[in-house]
Design an enzyme around this catalytic site. Sequence first.
Site, short mmCIF file in Angstrom:
data_model
loop_
_atom_site.label_atom_id
_atom_site.label_comp_id
_atom_site.label_asym_id
_atom_site.label_seq_id
_atom_site.Cartn_x
_atom_site.Cartn_y
_atom_site.Cartn_z
CE1 TYR A 130 47.61 26.58 11.48
CE2 TYR A 130 48.45 24.56 10.50
CZ TYR A 130 48.63 25.89 10.84
OH TYR A 130 49.81 26.53 10.54
CE LYS B 146 47.48 28.96 7.91
NZ LYS B 146 48.35 30.16 7.93
CB THR C 175 57.69 29.66 15.73
OG1 THR C 175 56.43 29.02 15.45
CG2 THR C 175 58.50 29.76 14.44
#
Length: 322
Positions: A187, A191, A224
Amino acid sequence: MRVADVAIAETRREPWTLSQMPDQAGRLAVVTGANSGLGFLTVRELARRGADVVMTARDSDRGERALTHLRAELPGAKVVLRRLDLADLANVAAFADWLAAEGRPVDLLVNNAGVMMPPRGLTRQGHETQFGVNHLAHFALTLHLLPLLSAAPGARVVTVSSELHRRGRIHFEDIKGEKTYGRLAFYAQSKLANVLFALELDRRLKAACLPLLSVLAHPGYSNTNLQTNATSGALRLFMRIGNRFLAQNAEQGVLNQLHAATAAGLRGGEFIGPDGFREMRGAPSHVHPLPAATDPALAARLWRLSEDLTGLIFPSVVEHQQ
């Protein structure tokens, strides 16, 4: 006013809020991953201020539910929904072809969609999922749309990264994670790739004298469903606890990409993120990427790899547009 007074005034400047967001009437925006979370809020606020928005989602049913919710809140919103599966580069190309057939310049592209720390998987073309969706698909989409973006005065590409890019490195020797795969490591790689891409895009746009901006944003630690939907087991539990007690709300987190997308005076290559402790929360501000992310040689190496994996080459796209 003395220099010291100016410095004090700068530190006391009011934080950027939605009330400062310029009118967006007449602009066409494309937002990826827009059926929930930060993407949905980005679409909502752009539409609220008059933009025409292409709202994209991988899952058509979820996209329709999100669009129904949006229209109930904003009956006059000029929003259309299109399916866009970022795990399939052929679908990315088909989406770009549809936009090209529409023939309208694109004023804003928000590369927002992403997956976060799933078990190792592969995209339709065989790329590691996080690298493929978070970076390669947005690389391809941006290059496909360069002719439409270049035709819109003052157009912007906003690439949404993460504070976790600081923990990333590009695993050129194992880009698919076939030898060693870690959810967080890959991840963070994706990014970091977002940052390297956006800054290299800025360099290439300037060199080609193309009239559009490439800027970056990250939302800090925002509550989120990205964290909890994409993870499982103990990691999901940890994320739920973090979302409840550490995260800022999504309405605050989305201000960073809205600021990057609409605020006057931004220059290509700028990075907008929260101004609080470790950029986890706070008001939009100018932040600095990991020093390695500003390395032109590393960015150029990633760019060449991305061209090889997508079959898209920046100069040929520019020549086609001109």
